[in-house]
Design a protein around this motif. Structure first.
Motif, PDB file in Angstrom:
ATOM      1  N   LEU A  13       0.831  -1.204   0.000  1.00  0.00           N
ATOM      2  CA  LEU A  13       0.000   0.000   0.000  1.00  0.00           C
ATOM      3  C   LEU A  13       0.866   1.255   0.000  1.00  0.00           C
ATOM      4  N   VAL A  14       1.837   1.311   0.897  1.00  0.00           N
ATOM      5  CA  VAL A  14       2.710   2.483   1.002  1.00  0.00           C
ATOM      6  C   VAL A  14       3.552   2.637  -0.269  1.00  0.00           C
ATOM      7  N   LEU A  15       4.095   1.532  -0.756  1.00  0.00           N
ATOM      8  CA  LEU A  15       4.937   1.596  -1.952  1.00  0.00           C
ATOM      9  C   LEU A  15       4.138   1.958  -3.203  1.00  0.00           C
ATOM     10  N   TYR A  16       2.917   1.434  -3.352  1.00  0.00           N
ATOM     11  CA  TYR A  16       2.070   1.838  -4.477  1.00  0.00           C
ATOM     12  C   TYR A  16       1.737   3.327  -4.387  1.00  0.00           C
ATOM     13  N   GLY A  17       1.497   3.812  -3.179  1.00  0.00           N
ATOM     14  CA  GLY A  17       1.242   5.242  -3.005  1.00  0.00           C
ATOM     15  C   GLY A  17       2.452   6.069  -3.399  1.00  0.00           C
ATOM     16  N   ALA A  18       3.634   5.646  -2.967  1.00  0.00           N
ATOM     17  CA  ALA A  18       4.862   6.346  -3.340  1.00  0.00           C
ATOM     18  C   ALA A  18       5.079   6.280  -4.848  1.00  0.00           C
ATOM     19  N   TRP A  19       4.766   5.134  -5.455  1.00  0.00           N
ATOM     20  CA  TRP A  19       4.881   4.968  -6.900  1.00  0.00           C
ATOM     21  C   TRP A  19       3.982   5.958  -7.622  1.00  0.00           C
ATOM     22  N   VAL A  21       2.816   8.861  -6.571  1.00  0.00           N
ATOM     23  CA  VAL A  21       3.333  10.224  -6.414  1.00  0.00           C
ATOM     24  C   VAL A  21       4.576  10.424  -7.285  1.00  0.00           C
ATOM     25  N   ALA A  22       5.518   9.485  -7.242  1.00  0.00           N
ATOM     26  CA  ALA A  22       6.733   9.593  -8.053  1.00  0.00           C
ATOM     27  C   ALA A  22       6.395   9.619  -9.544  1.00  0.00           C
ATOM     28  N   SER A  23       5.397   8.855  -9.943  1.00  0.00           N
ATOM     29  CA  SER A  23       4.961   8.843 -11.343  1.00  0.00           C
ATOM     30  C   SER A  23       4.427  10.203 -11.757  1.00  0.00           C
ATOM     31  N   GLY A  24       3.644  10.798 -10.885  1.00  0.00           N
ATOM     32  CA  GLY A  24       3.103  12.121 -11.172  1.00  0.00           C
ATOM     33  C   GLY A  24       4.197  13.167 -11.314  1.00  0.00           C
ATOM     34  N   VAL A  25       5.192  13.100 -10.469  1.00  0.00           N
ATOM     35  CA  VAL A  25       6.316  14.029 -10.563  1.00  0.00           C
ATOM     36  C   VAL A  25       7.110  13.776 -11.848  1.00  0.00           C
ATOM     37  N   ALA A  26       7.345  12.506 -12.164  1.00  0.00           N
ATOM     38  CA  ALA A  26       8.133  12.158 -13.350  1.00  0.00           C
ATOM     39  C   ALA A  26       7.497  12.675 -14.629  1.00  0.00           C
ATOM     40  N   THR A  27       6.176  12.649 -14.698  1.00  0.00           N
ATOM     41  CA  THR A  27       5.508  13.049 -15.939  1.00  0.00           C
ATOM     42  C   THR A  27       5.380  14.560 -16.084  1.00  0.00           C
ATOM     43  N   ASN A  90      -5.212  15.468 -12.793  1.00  0.00           N
ATOM     44  CA  ASN A  90      -4.932  15.669 -11.380  1.00  0.00           C
ATOM     45  C   ASN A  90      -4.487  14.350 -10.738  1.00  0.00           C
ATOM     46  N   LEU A  91      -3.374  14.381 -10.025  1.00  0.00           N
ATOM     47  CA  LEU A  91      -2.824  13.178  -9.384  1.00  0.00           C
ATOM     48  C   LEU A  91      -3.850  12.499  -8.479  1.00  0.00           C
ATOM     49  N   ALA A  92      -4.547  13.273  -7.659  1.00  0.00           N
ATOM     50  CA  ALA A  92      -5.510  12.690  -6.717  1.00  0.00           C
ATOM     51  C   ALA A  92      -6.668  12.015  -7.451  1.00  0.00           C
ATOM     52  N   VAL A  93      -7.174  12.657  -8.486  1.00  0.00           N
ATOM     53  CA  VAL A  93      -8.312  12.109  -9.214  1.00  0.00           C
ATOM     54  C   VAL A  93      -7.899  10.874 -10.009  1.00  0.00           C
ATOM     55  N   VAL A  94      -6.808  10.988 -10.761  1.00  0.00           N
ATOM     56  CA  VAL A  94      -6.337   9.860 -11.577  1.00  0.00           C
ATOM     57  C   VAL A  94      -6.026   8.659 -10.690  1.00  0.00           C
ATOM     58  N   SER A  95      -5.309   8.878  -9.596  1.00  0.00           N
ATOM     59  CA  SER A  95      -4.949   7.768  -8.707  1.00  0.00           C
ATOM     60  C   SER A  95      -6.169   7.121  -8.078  1.00  0.00           C
TER      61      SER A  95
END
Length: 137
Positions: A13-19, A21-27, A90-95
């Motif tokens: 759960l924590v790692l998918y959440g970090a993934w 967020v990191a994905s959103g920053v990367a793009t 939006n990161l929150a909506v897409v996720s």
């Protein structure tokens, strides 16, 4: 449920959440395809290291190996779609929308694998959908 499986689930759960967020920053500056490529190279390094360290031979039926390959194709296509959505939205909506993926295996399980859902299970699935609709609004 064994304590070890709960601990691993929380780690996922924590790692998918970090993934996410990191994905959103990367793009922000990388194209979705390039961001996915870099993330998959990093993933291969990690998983490859674990496989080498475990020193376990690959065993399993050809059908199961084929399904593992199909799951990899699905994961790659989903990841490209996720990164492309992050680049546009939006990161929150897409996720939140992507997090509803668990509905698919629940429905497939009922339709094709004779899985049984209790009223509480169905209510939980419905409430999850409602929650995502509210987050996306």
């Amino acid at each position: 449920m064994a304590a070890g499986s709960v601990l691993l689930a929380v780690a996922a759960l924590v790692l998918y959440g970090a993934w996410a967020v990191a994905s959103g920053v990367a793009t922000r500056s990388l194209s979705a395809l390039n961001a996915v490529f870099v993330s998959y190279v990093a993933s291969l390094v990690v998983v490859g290291g674990v496989v080498v360290a475990a020193r376990r031979p690959m065993t399993g039926s050809r059908v199961d190996v084929a399904f593992a390959a199909v799951s990899g194709v699905c994961l790659a296509a989903a990841t490209v779609s996720f990164y492309a959505a992050l680049a546009r939205g939006n990161l929150a909506v897409v996720s939140a929308i992507v997090a509803l993926y668990f509905v698919v295996p629940a429905v497939v399980g009922v339709l094709y694998f004779d899985a049984q859902l209790s009223a509480a299970n169905v209510a939980g699935l419905a409430l999850a959908v409602v929650a995502v609709v509210l987050v996306a609004a």
